[in-house]
Design an enzyme around this catalytic site. Sequence first.
Site, mmCIF file in Angstrom:
data_model
loop_
_atom_site.group_PDB
_atom_site.id
_atom_site.type_symbol
_atom_site.label_atom_id
_atom_site.label_comp_id
_atom_site.label_asym_id
_atom_site.label_seq_id
_atom_site.Cartn_x
_atom_site.Cartn_y
_atom_site.Cartn_z
ATOM 1 N NE ARG A 101 80.994 52.376 65.686
ATOM 2 C CZ ARG A 101 81.999 52.813 64.944
ATOM 3 N NH1 ARG A 101 81.804 53.063 63.663
ATOM 4 N NH2 ARG A 101 83.197 53.024 65.476
ATOM 5 C CD GLN A 131 85.069 56.320 56.702
ATOM 6 O OE1 GLN A 131 84.588 56.492 57.802
ATOM 7 N NE2 GLN A 131 85.514 57.333 55.968
#
Length: 316
Positions: A101, A131
Amino acid sequence: MRHFLKETDFSPAEIPLIFSMAAEFKRLRDGSYPKPLEGQSWGMIFYKNSTRTRISFEVGLRELGAHAVRLDTNATQISRGESIEDTAKVMGRYLHGLVIRTYGQEIVDEFAQHAGIPVVNALTDYLHPCQIYADVFTLAEKFGEDGADLASLKGRKLVFFGDCNSNMANSWVLAGALFGIEVVLCGPPSFGPGKEIAAELARIAPGKTPAFTENPEEAIEGADAVYTDVWVSMGDEEEAAARLKAMRPYSVTADLMKKAKPESIFLHCMPAHPGEEVTQEVLSSEKSVLFDEAENRLHMQKAILAQLGEWAKQEK
């Protein structure tokens, strides 16, 4: 070595398999799920703070049988200038995979180039593919029989409000082409879709360009789903005042939601800022599917991890 850095890293033939696997993992959450990563160790590198991403990946890896090694960059030699190439090569000798991330897309690309193990993009400033797959899974649950019912999404309309040059807007542009969803971006003209995502879309869907309007009422007409995200992402804090002022007309309110289809739903990748990009009334309404959406990160990411792990075994 196969990686998941962009939505398009799975082929059209592979995508239904990933979604079917995610639906199966969700059904087997009682503890009877398989453990295809048994005995493996996966690194989780965080350049940015996280709640849902960290928990869903850490729990998912454990449920798949793997050990998760969490690595904040300030606790590694990356913070002291060690190159990504050297870091990736070392990690590739210790680990079976990496979840990252971070900020620039080039960071996950470089790790993938040098690590020799599967790399998963858990968010960059350009894309948020895990996501978006979970979001599409959620749409299929709401409009179809389950999260694997991708046929139920063909021709559905989703409107994204806010910063249309953000990672979530970019990911929806790609998802629209991959899943047959009509995606309309709506925001200030100065925050319209960028050239990079337009070129990316043209590569997978020749002749298509991102659909964009600055008119909220026009955008939401006939919408099956409404999506928004924070107006000030991590790294944009210096622009906060200007962003808040420019985005104000694009706040998702109960009155705006009434202009969508009666059966429409509202999604947000969270964390939400009530009173900014969306009102608390919408967040608390029956149309909101935020927590189903957040849960589905776990199931979808397990499917992605399991498939990448299987492909990595086959390559060795």
